[in-house]
Design an enzyme around this catalytic site. Structure first.
Site, short mmCIF file in Angstrom:
data_model
loop_
_atom_site.label_atom_id
_atom_site.label_comp_id
_atom_site.label_asym_id
_atom_site.label_seq_id
_atom_site.Cartn_x
_atom_site.Cartn_y
_atom_site.Cartn_z
N CYS A 2 -2.13 -8.91 11.31
CA CYS A 2 -2.46 -9.91 12.32
C CYS A 2 -3.68 -9.52 13.14
O CYS A 2 -3.88 -8.36 13.48
CB CYS A 2 -1.30 -10.09 13.29
N ARG A 27 -8.90 -8.07 7.96
CA ARG A 27 -7.65 -7.34 8.22
C ARG A 27 -6.51 -7.79 7.30
O ARG A 27 -5.52 -7.09 7.16
CB ARG A 27 -7.23 -7.54 9.67
N TRP A 75 -0.34 -12.34 9.53
CA TRP A 75 0.09 -11.74 8.27
C TRP A 75 1.61 -11.73 8.36
O TRP A 75 2.20 -11.03 9.19
CB TRP A 75 -0.46 -10.32 8.18
N ASN A 101 0.69 -9.39 17.70
CA ASN A 101 0.55 -8.54 16.51
C ASN A 101 1.58 -7.43 16.67
O ASN A 101 1.58 -6.72 17.67
CB ASN A 101 -0.88 -7.95 16.45
N GLY A 102 2.47 -7.31 15.68
CA GLY A 102 3.52 -6.29 15.76
C GLY A 102 4.85 -6.89 15.38
O GLY A 102 4.89 -7.96 14.76
N GLU A 486 -6.27 7.09 -7.07
CA GLU A 486 -7.12 6.22 -6.28
C GLU A 486 -7.74 5.13 -7.16
O GLU A 486 -7.81 3.96 -6.76
CB GLU A 486 -8.19 7.06 -5.56
N LYS A 490 -7.17 1.11 -6.69
CA LYS A 490 -8.26 0.13 -6.53
C LYS A 490 -8.07 -1.05 -7.48
O LYS A 490 -8.23 -2.21 -7.10
CB LYS A 490 -9.65 0.75 -6.82
N GLU A 493 -5.10 -3.22 -6.36
CA GLU A 493 -5.33 -3.93 -5.10
C GLU A 493 -6.16 -5.19 -5.29
O GLU A 493 -5.86 -6.22 -4.70
CB GLU A 493 -6.09 -3.01 -4.11
N HIS A 509 5.08 13.24 -21.34
CA HIS A 509 6.48 13.22 -20.88
C HIS A 509 6.93 11.80 -20.52
O HIS A 509 7.84 11.64 -19.73
CB HIS A 509 6.65 14.15 -19.68
N LYS A 608 -5.75 -4.83 5.78
CA LYS A 608 -6.65 -3.67 5.92
C LYS A 608 -6.00 -2.60 6.78
O LYS A 608 -6.10 -1.41 6.51
CB LYS A 608 -7.96 -4.14 6.55
#
Ligand code: G6P
Length: 613
Positions: A2, A27, A75, A101-102, A486, A490, A493, A509, A608
């Site tokens: 948010c 964000r 969000w 926000n929260g 990483e 990427k 995402e 394995h 974000k």
């Protein structure tokens, strides 16, 4: 996550809010809304699922001459993304409005109690409960807006950054925070309140970072801070350095591409004043006063989330290898809830781009409570983690807008590399001559990143191969294993292709069962140690029909011949290679996402800065 932007000043609030909401888009969000006061003394609320552009369409040609207003990008946490659940929310009497926000964790009992008192709710959100609570407190105790907000917040459990307005006090905005960020821009007869500085810097560079449990009362020409006990708090106005062009695309199609290309500069910036090969030193200023404590530590614990957790894994490799200090890396979210053994004086480091990730912040707080010495490695200046940690270092990468972290990752790895060198030198675990050699090589890294970026067109071509894939496997050994993680992150995402990072030797394995002609394997094979073993890994994949894209060092021949594609990166010391080998993986995920028509900078469902736990 948010985003909040609010305006109280002498100019039209609407354009400032719309522009601010666009700045906050990075964000991550799924709906947007705003509230303004109209000339009739009532509130005009506009809310829309989707992008800020959809909200603008809803507004059409409507022009409301209001010099005070609040906007929000949501969000979703409680309740689906839809028009009703979008913020701002209004009270039952339609006089009060609020963005948040929260998460209000005790919203359910509060809602029940308010329903018993006759309050009716329109949305499924926790936020709407808060505005009804403020209304109830205000009505019951005949309180001013500020008083009602303060009293209501004493009944709330959870995290919040809020901005509230009351049509009966048309010149005032009230803001408050607990564990969610809020910055107040101080202009000339105007204040812009936002979740971060990006909507503010166009108007003013002077800011006040609201602290936990502080309330701000903002009129057109005055800003007052109060504690939850109603005591006036000191006002500390700080000057921020962020330049406008750093939050604009500068000719690139996406911020992510701009940020990938900024890395020669951002890595150099992260080293400025910290590495000097000619004079033979490497030091993080924030570490200098604490160095003895760190080199004599039994272990260092690092916490982070997402990409920052991957940087920490590279940090573990570097510190253990160079300085011989044991390092443990934990997901911040797990650390907090598994009752870890932290003794008084233990070292806990938090790695975070935003400095606002709720899990990382909570982990750092609990480490502090257990008596640990805490250190923050953070990008956003003035952020909560930067302020909470006992000491720390900024990575100086500038604002990172693309949701998929790129330049912050290399910045974090660069800082951790400096730290490892500083500790190793001080502890005497590497020779002076090796230390000097490494410093000279480290200073070459920005130029070598530039060189890697020249593979852009080759990587774009390889991306064609990957664009139809449903899965991908990233393999690496040693310090290249976190690089594999990483790279896989990427791809997941931004292109929504399922990808896994695995230690190369672990492939046999389990994951080897997945390999066939439809499974691309991206192998990071820059290692000087265990090189033959990696060659065997490639053979194993090829024998099963897998397609191999390998990242290898310039001049490498064996893997180059066996692999379907080989991307060559400049040779460097083993400890610096993650700073180079990650670059092709960033470019690869970027091009695959573009070819699949994905929104690179605002991937679905992601935020974000994740300010909820
Ligand atoms: C979110 C972002 C990731 C980021 C992670 C940690 O999940 O989408 O890109 O790596 O948070 O963020 P931080 O700001 O703490 O580094």
């Amino acid at each position: 996550m948010c985003g909040i932007v609010a305006y109280n000043g002498v100019n039209d609030a609407l354009p400032v809010i719309i522009k601010g909401l666009k700045r906050l888009e990075y964000r991550g969000y799924d709906s947007a809304g705003l509230v303004l006061q109209n000339n009739n003394g009532s509130l005009d609320v506009f809310k829309k699922k989707g992008k800020v552009a959809d909200l603008e369409k809803l507004l059409g040609d409507i022009r409301i001459a209001s010099t005070l207003g609040i906007g929000h990008t949501r969000w979703a946490t409680h309740g689906k993304p839809n028009d009703t659940n979008a913020h701002p929310h209004v009270s039952g009497n339609r006089r009060l409005s609020l963005v948040h926000n929260g998460i209000i964790e005790n919203y359910a009992p509060l809602k029940l109690a308010l329903q018993k008192l006759g309050h009716e709710f329109e949305s499924d959100t926790d936020t709407e409960v808060l505005i009804h609570l403020i209304e109830e407190v205000q009505k019951r105790d005949r309180l001013s807006l500020i008083e009602a907000v303060r009293v209501a917040l004493t009944k709330v459990v959870g995290a919040y950054a809020i901005v509230v307005m009351d049509i009966r006090q048309p010149d005032v905005l009230v803001a408050a925070r607990k564990s969610s960020p809020l910055v107040i821009g101080v202009g000339n007869n105007e204040f812009i309140i936002a979740s971060d500085a990006t909507p503010i810097i166009e108007y003013t560079k002077k800011v006040v970072y609201l602290k936990d449990d502080e309330l701000a009362v903002i009129t057109k020409n005055d800003l007052q801070l109060l504690s939850m006990e109603n005591q006036e708090m000191p006002l500390s106005i700080q000057e921020i350095e962020m330049e406008l062009e750093r939050i604009e695309k500068g000719g690139y199609d996406y911020f992510m591409m701009k940020e990938i290309h900024e890395q020669p500069v951002t890595v150099r910036d992260s080293m400025l004043g910290r590495v000097n090969a000619a004079e033979g030193w490497a030091k993080l200023g924030g570490m200098e006063d604490h160095i003895n404590r760190i080199i004599s530590a039994n272990r260092i614990t690092m916490v982070g989330c997402g990409t920052s957790w991957h940087s920490a894994l590279i940090g573990e490799y570097l510190i253990e290898r160079l300085a011989r200090i044991p390092v443990e890396v934990e997901y911040a979210s797990e650390f907090r809830y598994r009752n870890p053994v932290i003794n008084n004086g233990d070292i806990v480091m938090a790695i975070s781009q935003s400095g606002e990730t709720a899990d990382t912040m909570a982990a750092l707080k609990s480490a502090k409570e257990m008596g640990a010495f805490t250190y923050g490695i953070v990008n956003v200046v003035g952020s909560s983690i930067a302020r909470l940690a006992d000491a720390g270092s900024y990575i100086h990468a500038g604002p990172e807008i693309g949701v998929a972290s790129t330049k912050a990752f290399t910045g974090q790895v660069s800082i951790l590399t400096i730290l490892a060198l500083q500790l190793a030198h001080r502890k005497g675990t590497i020779s002076e001559s090796r230390f000097r050699e490494l410093l000279i090589e480290f200073e070459q890294i920005p130029e070598k990143i530039k060189k890697v970026l020249e593979s852009d067109q080759q990587i774009r071509y390889i991306a064609e191969e990957l664009k139809e894939a449903n899965n991908a496997l990233y393999l690496g050994r040693g310090k290249n294993f976190p690089v594999a993680l990483e790279g896989a992150l990427k791809l997941k995402e931004i292109s929504y292709i399922h990808a896994e990072g695995y230690p190369a030797a672990e492939m046999k394995h389990g994951p080897i069962a997945l390999i066939d002609e439809n499974m691309p394997i991206i192998l990071i094979a820059t290692n000087q140690d265990a090189y033959e073993k990696i060659v065997s890994n490639v053979q194993e994949v090829k024998a099963r029909g897998g397609k191999v894209i390998a990242i290898v060092t310039e001049g490498e021949k064996t893997i180059t011949e066996i692999a379907d594609y080989a991307i060559h990166i400049p040779a460097t010391a083993d400890v610096f290679s993650p700073l180079l080998s990650v670059i092709p993986l960033q470019l690869l995920s970027y091009y695959v996402a573009v070819l699949r028509g994905c929104d690179v900078d605002q991937p679905r469902n992601l935020a974000k800065s994740v300010t909820v736990e």
